[in-house]
Design an enzyme around this catalytic site. Sequence first.
Site, PDB file in Angstrom:
ATOM      1  N   CYS A  34       3.162   5.836 -42.984  1.00 59.17           N
ATOM      2  CA  CYS A  34       2.274   4.669 -43.047  1.00 59.17           C
ATOM      3  C   CYS A  34       2.962   3.361 -42.672  1.00 59.17           C
ATOM      4  O   CYS A  34       2.289   2.362 -42.408  1.00 59.17           O
ATOM      5  CB  CYS A  34       1.661   4.562 -44.433  1.00 59.17           C
ATOM      6  SG  CYS A  34       0.678   6.011 -44.886  1.00 59.17           S
ATOM      7  N   HIS A  38      -0.878  -2.331 -45.890  1.00 55.80           N
ATOM      8  CA  HIS A  38      -1.316  -0.973 -45.578  1.00 55.80           C
ATOM      9  C   HIS A  38      -2.479  -0.625 -46.493  1.00 55.80           C
ATOM     10  O   HIS A  38      -2.446  -0.869 -47.696  1.00 55.80           O
ATOM     11  CB  HIS A  38      -0.155  -0.005 -45.788  1.00 55.80           C
ATOM     12  CG  HIS A  38      -0.580   1.427 -45.878  1.00 55.80           C
ATOM     13  ND1 HIS A  38      -1.395   2.022 -44.939  1.00 55.80           N
ATOM     14  CD2 HIS A  38      -0.309   2.375 -46.820  1.00 55.80           C
ATOM     15  CE1 HIS A  38      -1.593   3.280 -45.290  1.00 55.80           C
ATOM     16  NE2 HIS A  38      -0.956   3.520 -46.422  1.00 55.80           N
ATOM     17  N   ASN A  61      -7.943   5.675 -45.869  1.00 62.26           N
ATOM     18  CA  ASN A  61      -6.536   5.450 -45.546  1.00 62.26           C
ATOM     19  C   ASN A  61      -6.245   6.091 -44.192  1.00 62.26           C
ATOM     20  O   ASN A  61      -6.266   7.315 -44.063  1.00 62.26           O
ATOM     21  CB  ASN A  61      -5.663   6.067 -46.639  1.00 62.26           C
ATOM     22  CG  ASN A  61      -4.173   5.888 -46.412  1.00 62.26           C
ATOM     23  OD1 ASN A  61      -3.732   5.541 -45.323  1.00 62.26           O
ATOM     24  ND2 ASN A  61      -3.384   6.139 -47.445  1.00 62.26           N
TER      25      ASN A  61
END
Length: 333
Positions: free
Chosen positions: A116, A250, A280
Amino acid sequence: MQVPGMSAAVVAGLGTCLPSTKVDNASLPDDLDTSDEWIRTRTGISARRRTAPDVSVNDLACAAAANAMSSAGTGTVGALILATTTPERPCPPAAPEIAYRMGQGRIPAFDVSAVCSGFLYAAAAAGGLITAGIVDSVLVVAAETYSRIVDPLDRSTAVLFGDGAGAVLLRRGSPAEQGALLAFDLGSDGSGAELIRVPGTREQPTGERWFSMAGRKVYLQAVEQMTNSALRVMKDCAWSPETLDLLVPHQANARIVEAVAKRLGLPPERAVCALAEVGNTAAASIPLALAEAMAAHELEPGDRTVLTAFGGGLTWASAALVWPRLTAVHSEI
């Protein structure tokens, strides 16, 4: 931090691409033993995108990259870096194929794997290529198809992740320009490698190899590392949380976004939370969140902006810039 008089990597274009198939919470498998209310309350997610079987992660990457080039008003680029955890195959890297498919010839092209944090790691690498004088522009692309590595019957992960891609075009410019990447902070801690993982072929030679993570431990690490990393880039720019216009973290889940903002002393409206409809999207989450923030007029030209991420490895990264005037380009596939 950039030294006055030196060149800088400047954000000149932003493009995104999402799969056209949306899966809302009510459409998830009954075997997950969950509900729309449970998912929304704990994650802030109401839907996520799923890639069609005939669409590859490279297709998403090419579309987002083309949109970023259109946003920047250019048809050529000096290099391409792809951030992904979900390549179609482990070898060869996908970036050269993407560059070829986009008609960019034999430019430098390579993949970055930092989960990520990948988009910001790739942006830092691109900034190095530009400021070193190796190339004048770089496409930084982040594309993910987590639906293909997440166990569809694992409630801890299946409700969280979605597919998508985002890209920025960076060009050589001045540190005084809006859009100049002013500071980076990168870090890792391999002692936490087992917290976010997909088994390798040696440890699991047969059967499905699904993504997994230790939720509570990841939550605590993500909040701590993103908070501290964001503070470090703000310090490098002589900014403070009070003078920061927008934090773009994020998009792991709403609770992490809220916790980082609280730790930094930011009101909720100054931290972008743009995961409700996409979930996500791992490395792609920051460019997708930037585009969403622009569309919602949360992010405006001249805003002091910090981007921050945390991912497997463990890895974390942050970047600071004053947001430029540009028009993001979006498509679906």
